[in-house]
Write a protein that holds these residues in place. Sequence first.
Motif, PDB file in Angstrom:
ATOM      1  N   THR A 167      -1.879 -11.335 -16.665  1.00  0.00           N
ATOM      2  CA  THR A 167      -1.387 -11.588 -14.434  1.00  0.00           C
ATOM      3  C   THR A 167      -2.372 -12.277 -13.979  1.00  0.00           C
ATOM      4  O   THR A 167      -2.418 -13.094 -13.387  1.00  0.00           O
ATOM      5  N   ILE A 168      -3.972 -11.800 -14.121  1.00  0.00           N
ATOM      6  CA  ILE A 168      -4.913 -12.091 -12.893  1.00  0.00           C
ATOM      7  C   ILE A 168      -5.253 -13.889 -13.691  1.00  0.00           C
ATOM      8  O   ILE A 168      -4.889 -15.118 -12.763  1.00  0.00           O
ATOM      9  N   HIS A 193      10.437   1.157  -3.140  1.00  0.00           N
ATOM     10  CA  HIS A 193       8.989   0.708  -3.572  1.00  0.00           C
ATOM     11  C   HIS A 193       8.097   0.865  -4.684  1.00  0.00           C
ATOM     12  O   HIS A 193       8.056   0.311  -6.061  1.00  0.00           O
ATOM     13  N   MET A 194       8.121   2.727  -4.661  1.00  0.00           N
ATOM     14  CA  MET A 194       7.559   3.509  -5.878  1.00  0.00           C
ATOM     15  C   MET A 194       8.558   3.742  -7.390  1.00  0.00           C
ATOM     16  O   MET A 194       8.534   3.251  -8.766  1.00  0.00           O
ATOM     17  N   GLU A 195      10.254   3.176  -7.229  1.00  0.00           N
ATOM     18  CA  GLU A 195      10.749   3.536  -8.808  1.00  0.00           C
ATOM     19  C   GLU A 195      10.379   2.006  -9.078  1.00  0.00           C
ATOM     20  O   GLU A 195      10.432   1.871 -10.619  1.00  0.00           O
ATOM     21  N   LEU A 196      10.314   0.765  -8.508  1.00  0.00           N
ATOM     22  CA  LEU A 196       9.812  -0.049  -8.938  1.00  0.00           C
ATOM     23  C   LEU A 196       7.955  -0.493  -9.335  1.00  0.00           C
ATOM     24  O   LEU A 196       8.050  -0.853 -10.307  1.00  0.00           O
ATOM     25  N   GLY A 197       7.319   0.088  -9.170  1.00  0.00           N
ATOM     26  CA  GLY A 197       6.507   0.457  -9.985  1.00  0.00           C
ATOM     27  C   GLY A 197       5.296  -0.418  -9.040  1.00  0.00           C
ATOM     28  O   GLY A 197       5.480  -1.818  -8.594  1.00  0.00           O
ATOM     29  N   LEU A 214       1.099  -1.622  -0.061  1.00  0.00           N
ATOM     30  CA  LEU A 214       0.114   0.044  -0.035  1.00  0.00           C
ATOM     31  C   LEU A 214       1.207   1.005  -0.066  1.00  0.00           C
ATOM     32  O   LEU A 214       0.468   2.342  -0.500  1.00  0.00           O
ATOM     33  N   THR A 215       1.743   0.922   0.349  1.00  0.00           N
ATOM     34  CA  THR A 215       2.488   1.995   0.616  1.00  0.00           C
ATOM     35  C   THR A 215       3.577   2.657  -1.157  1.00  0.00           C
ATOM     36  O   THR A 215       4.014   3.788  -0.759  1.00  0.00           O
ATOM     37  N   VAL A 216       3.162   1.719  -1.975  1.00  0.00           N
ATOM     38  CA  VAL A 216       3.998   2.316  -3.223  1.00  0.00           C
ATOM     39  C   VAL A 216       2.866   2.676  -4.138  1.00  0.00           C
ATOM     40  O   VAL A 216       2.940   4.182  -4.445  1.00  0.00           O
ATOM     41  N   ASN A 217       1.825   3.014  -3.933  1.00  0.00           N
ATOM     42  CA  ASN A 217       0.501   3.374  -4.113  1.00  0.00           C
ATOM     43  C   ASN A 217      -0.417   3.849  -2.930  1.00  0.00           C
ATOM     44  O   ASN A 217      -1.439   3.464  -3.237  1.00  0.00           O
ATOM     45  N   THR A 218      -1.132   5.644  -3.140  1.00  0.00           N
ATOM     46  CA  THR A 218      -2.154   5.007  -1.942  1.00  0.00           C
ATOM     47  C   THR A 218      -3.126   5.226  -2.168  1.00  0.00           C
ATOM     48  O   THR A 218      -4.684   4.780  -1.464  1.00  0.00           O
ATOM     49  N   THR A 219      -3.573   4.839  -3.596  1.00  0.00           N
ATOM     50  CA  THR A 219      -5.040   4.539  -4.094  1.00  0.00           C
ATOM     51  C   THR A 219      -4.772   3.372  -4.595  1.00  0.00           C
ATOM     52  O   THR A 219      -5.502   2.981  -6.151  1.00  0.00           O
ATOM     53  N   VAL A 220      -4.409   2.738  -4.106  1.00  0.00           N
ATOM     54  CA  VAL A 220      -4.045   0.971  -4.457  1.00  0.00           C
ATOM     55  C   VAL A 220      -5.602   0.200  -4.373  1.00  0.00           C
ATOM     56  O   VAL A 220      -5.326  -0.731  -5.072  1.00  0.00           O
ATOM     57  N   ASP A 221      -6.253   0.832  -3.744  1.00  0.00           N
ATOM     58  CA  ASP A 221      -7.801   0.526  -3.482  1.00  0.00           C
ATOM     59  C   ASP A 221      -8.308   0.321  -4.957  1.00  0.00           C
ATOM     60  O   ASP A 221      -9.187  -0.820  -5.914  1.00  0.00           O
ATOM     61  N   GLU A 222      -7.812   1.357  -6.265  1.00  0.00           N
ATOM     62  CA  GLU A 222      -8.415   1.183  -6.737  1.00  0.00           C
ATOM     63  C   GLU A 222      -7.532   1.055  -8.383  1.00  0.00           C
ATOM     64  O   GLU A 222      -8.252   0.828  -9.483  1.00  0.00           O
ATOM     65  N   TYR A 223      -6.688   0.461  -7.981  1.00  0.00           N
ATOM     66  CA  TYR A 223      -5.750  -0.440  -8.746  1.00  0.00           C
ATOM     67  C   TYR A 223      -6.657  -2.065  -9.144  1.00  0.00           C
ATOM     68  O   TYR A 223      -6.147  -2.436  -8.289  1.00  0.00           O
ATOM     69  N   ARG A 252       5.321  -4.117 -10.713  1.00  0.00           N
ATOM     70  CA  ARG A 252       5.955  -4.914 -10.668  1.00  0.00           C
ATOM     71  C   ARG A 252       6.723  -5.681  -9.648  1.00  0.00           C
ATOM     72  O   ARG A 252       6.758  -6.883  -9.104  1.00  0.00           O
ATOM     73  N   VAL A 253       5.924  -4.858  -8.578  1.00  0.00           N
ATOM     74  CA  VAL A 253       5.741  -4.870  -6.837  1.00  0.00           C
ATOM     75  C   VAL A 253       4.925  -6.111  -6.757  1.00  0.00           C
ATOM     76  O   VAL A 253       5.079  -6.972  -6.708  1.00  0.00           O
ATOM     77  N   TYR A 254       3.706  -5.656  -7.094  1.00  0.00           N
ATOM     78  CA  TYR A 254       2.326  -7.505  -7.423  1.00  0.00           C
ATOM     79  C   TYR A 254       3.359  -8.126  -8.105  1.00  0.00           C
ATOM     80  O   TYR A 254       2.948  -9.290  -7.424  1.00  0.00           O
ATOM     81  N   THR A 255       3.484  -8.633  -9.141  1.00  0.00           N
ATOM     82  CA  THR A 255       4.073  -9.160  -9.859  1.00  0.00           C
ATOM     83  C   THR A 255       5.664 -10.389  -9.156  1.00  0.00           C
ATOM     84  O   THR A 255       5.862 -11.504  -8.776  1.00  0.00           O
TER      85      THR A 255
END
Length: 407
Positions: free
Chosen positions: A25-26, A325-329, A10-19, A332-335
Amino acid sequence: MNSSESMFLLTVNTTVDEYKLPSYTIIITTVFYVIIFILGVIGNVLVLFVVCCNKDMGNSTNYFLVNLSVADLLVLVFCMPVALLETYIIRPWVLGEAMCKLVPFLEYSAAQASVLTLVSVAIERFVAICHPLRAQYIITPSKAVRICVLIWLIACGSSIPYLFMAQHRHYDVTENGDDLYDCGTYNNSMLTEIYVIFAAVIFFLLPLIMLVGLYSRVSSTLNKKIPSQSNGRRSARRDTPTHGDYVVVMHMYTFIAEVGGSSSPYCCPRKSPIKQRGLDAIRSQMRMRKRVVYMLITVVILFFVCLLPQRVVSLWFKYGSTDQHMELGVERVYTLVIVCRILTYVNSSINPIIYNIMSSKFRDAFLRILGIGRVHGQVSEGYHSNTSRLGQTRSDISRQDNKGTRL
């Protein structure tokens, strides 16, 4: 993503609930999860049936392998479906506070029980091969069962902090007034940080060092070349029993003497076919021990190879900076997390496959349970009827040695 990683993502993107993860990938993740789940559950359940339903499989090594299968089943049945659900619904957490705390607790309990079981197996093999005289007293099947219970008490007790570190937190309200929650483990105190490092050392690094040392000693003992008498000359041969197994050889000589009708275990002719068969039986047992040890070493290597990425990534999420974390994106973090978790689940499902490949005894038992195995009953019955005249003491010693090495 499990609760042990989700809050760090969640620290990667504060709007992760919208991601949302990309469709491909799924789909790929779902296919992998389903295949691993089916193979892992069927394989580990078969291991339980094979050992529990076959009396000749009831030895300490196999009881430890059953304990390993129980830990793998816990991970596959309780943790893997949650991880798959989080692939589809990253946020909010929809399983409630109880599951938020239970999932990481069970996952780490199972992982730590697996490590302790692998160490116990290594110690059992070390005693059986390097100190065979003590093996029948130190690690018996009944003691192995008690050790397995102790393993779970230690594993569950050491994972209790995750019940407190995992937190079910309210973060928003929907337009309809429904509360939204997320779930994650938090290292927000010095005590929890010390615990995480302590657990990584005690349940990962230290066991790895112990396993390398134990199996190095065991392999060295099994591969020793002991001088043997052959045509009046001393020669070194592979598969000759090690120094500890000469006790077993003496009992075999006594058996040979009784079958041959002699009162002395040393009076058999040098080239007696009966004596040669006895020596061949001992060498065959040594080859069996080697196969068992090589199989266990393979299990250990795959365990640490599969779990190392997850350990490293978890520590990076805990102690890495948000900028890293943000540099990775986000994607990519989820992957990266998905790949680590797939490797973890592969480890929980691959052990029965290793048993099938490297152990003919497990393979035959699996096939018999599936209804396609060969029946060896007539051969076994004929052998036992021919040897039933042996003295009780020597047959007990022979059975005890076989229980320590049969797999």
